[in-house]
Design an enzyme around this catalytic site. Sequence first.
Site, PDB file in Angstrom:
ATOM      1  N   SER A 265       0.854  -1.197   0.000  1.00  0.00           N
ATOM      2  CA  SER A 265       0.000   0.000   0.000  1.00  0.00           C
ATOM      3  C   SER A 265       0.881   1.235   0.000  1.00  0.00           C
ATOM      4  O   SER A 265       2.026   1.189   0.448  1.00  0.00           O
ATOM      5  CB  SER A 265      -0.880   0.026   1.254  1.00  0.00           C
ATOM      6  OG  SER A 265      -0.114   0.418   2.377  1.00  0.00           O
ATOM      7  N   ASP A 266       0.348   2.347  -0.511  1.00  0.00           N
ATOM      8  CA  ASP A 266       1.041   3.594  -0.248  1.00  0.00           C
ATOM      9  C   ASP A 266       0.840   3.890   1.244  1.00  0.00           C
ATOM     10  O   ASP A 266      -0.089   3.375   1.879  1.00  0.00           O
ATOM     11  CB  ASP A 266       0.524   4.733  -1.142  1.00  0.00           C
ATOM     12  CG  ASP A 266       1.550   5.874  -1.217  1.00  0.00           C
ATOM     13  OD1 ASP A 266       2.475   5.912  -0.379  1.00  0.00           O
ATOM     14  OD2 ASP A 266       1.433   6.733  -2.122  1.00  0.00           O
ATOM     15  N   TRP A 267       1.713   4.716   1.778  1.00  0.00           N
ATOM     16  CA  TRP A 267       1.752   4.945   3.225  1.00  0.00           C
ATOM     17  C   TRP A 267       0.492   5.677   3.708  1.00  0.00           C
ATOM     18  O   TRP A 267       0.327   6.869   3.464  1.00  0.00           O
ATOM     19  CB  TRP A 267       3.022   5.715   3.575  1.00  0.00           C
ATOM     20  CG  TRP A 267       4.232   4.857   3.838  1.00  0.00           C
ATOM     21  CD1 TRP A 267       5.035   4.912   4.949  1.00  0.00           C
ATOM     22  CD2 TRP A 267       4.794   3.807   3.023  1.00  0.00           C
ATOM     23  NE1 TRP A 267       6.037   3.965   4.857  1.00  0.00           N
ATOM     24  CE2 TRP A 267       5.921   3.277   3.705  1.00  0.00           C
ATOM     25  CE3 TRP A 267       4.437   3.233   1.803  1.00  0.00           C
ATOM     26  CZ2 TRP A 267       6.686   2.232   3.197  1.00  0.00           C
ATOM     27  CZ3 TRP A 267       5.209   2.191   1.286  1.00  0.00           C
ATOM     28  CH2 TRP A 267       6.309   1.711   1.981  1.00  0.00           C
ATOM     29  N   GLY A 269      -2.574   4.527   2.792  1.00  0.00           N
ATOM     30  CA  GLY A 269      -3.566   4.397   1.722  1.00  0.00           C
ATOM     31  C   GLY A 269      -4.596   3.303   1.966  1.00  0.00           C
ATOM     32  O   GLY A 269      -5.424   3.023   1.104  1.00  0.00           O
TER      33      GLY A 269
END
Length: 734
Positions: A265-267, A269
């Site tokens: 995941s993006d941080w 997200g």
Amino acid sequence: MKKNRIISISIICLLLSTMYIKAQKPTNLDVNQPIEKRIENALSLMTLEEKVAMCHAQSKFSSRGVPRLGIPEVWTDDGPHGIREEVFWDKWSGAGWTNDSCTAFPALTCLAASFNTQMALNYGNAIGEEARYRNKTVLLGPGVNIYRTPLNGRNFEYMGEDPYLSSRMVVPYVQSVQQNGVAACVKHFALNNQEDKRMSINVKISDRALHEIYLPAFKAAVEEGKAWSIMGSYNQFRGEHCCHNDLLLNKILKNDWKFDGVVISDWGGVHNTDQSVANGLDLEMGTSTNGLTTSGTLPYSEYYLANPYLIGLKTEKYSQQILNDKVSRILRLIFRTTMSANRPYGKFVSPEHSETARKIAEEGIVLLKNEKHFFPIPVGKYKKIAVIGENAIRSLVIGGGSSSLKVAYEVSPLQGIIKKYGEEHIVYSQGYISTKSEYGQELVSDFNNDSLMNAAVEAAKNADIVLFIGGLNKNHFQDAEGGDRKTLELPFGQNKLITALLKVNKNLAIILCSGNAVSMPWVNEVPTIMQSWYLGSEAGNAIANVLSGEVNPSGKLPFSFPKKLEDSGAHSFGQISYPGDGIDEEYKEDILVGYRWFDTKKIAPLFAFGHGLSYTSFEYGKATTDKPTYKKDELVKLTFTIKNTGKVTGAEAAQIYISDEKSTVIRPLKELKAFSKVLLESSESKLIEINLPIKDWAFFNDKIQKWVVEPGKFTILVGSSSLDIRQKVSIEVD
Ligand code: BGC
């Protein structure tokens, strides 16, 4: 009785020793086993808790391994221009190590501008070596989101507006990072084309534009580059966040493209457990805990894929099979990287890395305009050169968000120019001052912009020539993550300053350091304009080498420069198309992104996609194909010559576009399908041979969800830019 006791003791001893031998026997974690066997074996030895622990972060940038089995943690790091400094366990801020200052490579816009896949290979290898040396498992890059609007704060981290160009550049980057035993993490999948409301904006787009424009670079990175990980983006697509988006992750990425790596995941997200479990996410990073993306109090054990997941597994709400798939992917990544028997050792801040960084910078610099051969400026030609502008002295590796770097060294443009021309010939004046840096970089001045401008005008008046070095600066709203630019204009009164300078000295060249297009109200008044991007550690040396003519510029624009913002596709349909109405955003220009829009709508850009001048000139010979008619599954063999008709050695990136003459659907006037960069000495001529697979000329038909090549006439256009077409040849597809 005694005999029986002896027998039972011996049996117990035997059992214990076989158990001991079994425990000692090399398991399938053994590096010599095939990876899939090792995964199977590791999975069979792991507890439920250990499996779940692997699916979420344990610190800012790391996740757990299985210490009991000797399986190491996963350490990620930004990316994509250098290896970010070590941070505290649970904070964004630097931990103050003294051995983590890296080499900064040019921003990816510059790499794309090189139009040279060898540069991408060298880039990936060098940054991969640095990541390996720093013991990283995953490099958080490269980024391949398409340049849709010049306002996007993160365009500098990406590879421009064309899906073909970014696809060709991303593949070697990924492959050569990974040959160092470090996983590339291609980001941000997908449709993260702006920073404004990036955490929530819901993108609405046709299947056709999705497949033709926004997905190809990711697809190439996965199918050809064999990327070992990919990062979901913050935004939503069709009502689901992209970090747990069924269509993007399960259907397209894992099913259609057969991606066998890890979806990270993006941080911050990730937003919910059910969707994270079911919709293709494997590793959750950066969800709000103290000190993380957003303020909150959740410890790592409360991540969506931590305790809530474990509880759901225990109550059989979630299936073991899906968990095993996630864990298998993470194990596969570990076995490919940190637990690979063939992992090299890496290198850090080596002279070769500086050389690689400089060469990419030199190949990516784009000469936009050069009247009356104003450039190059040979050493010794002028007595007094005025260098004006804040970007001549500012660090441009600091800032921009997660790609900000702590570097071993950075040669500023001014330093590079002084080294090249000699201090006695250079007079520097700052000319303007920017706003306070959010990255702790202060360029203090006792003067306001008016006084700085007056001083610069004085310096310009008394100089033979003026080099204005300005642009954007990676501060918030100036090419930085988390916010888009507000206008296309140069900030901090630079236009006013340039106009004032021109009044006293017309021998003025503009050198722009930015990752985005800017408007240029003075474009007709200056003889020379050079686009210098963010060039990393070797910026000043590369700029000075191109200035002096030691290096002949050969970069080409990876995106169009509009004359004004409203000219570009994304900005032609009002708020709903950019930046959205606060909830949704419709990509109304559809497939007509960048030059596809300018061309098709007959809008003249300020500078076209693919444009870039040289200190020499090139002549294109007649283009021919091996035959006039082809079947859909055939290759067109295209040949033409390029001759260097000038006096100095130079490289030309020839671009091959196709135009579908008649189609049942709207097609862009032209689409890039190949490019080839060739180095030629003065008067030298080379034959270029390019194979063009006709299947790549297809459009994506939404109705049948398939790529379709319609029979009929296609014209192949050979050009020095998307607007400067030198040769044409037509063929029939049967
Ligand atoms: C960025 C990512 C980056 C991550 C970790 C996020 O805010 O969008 O690109 O890799 O932070 O720093």
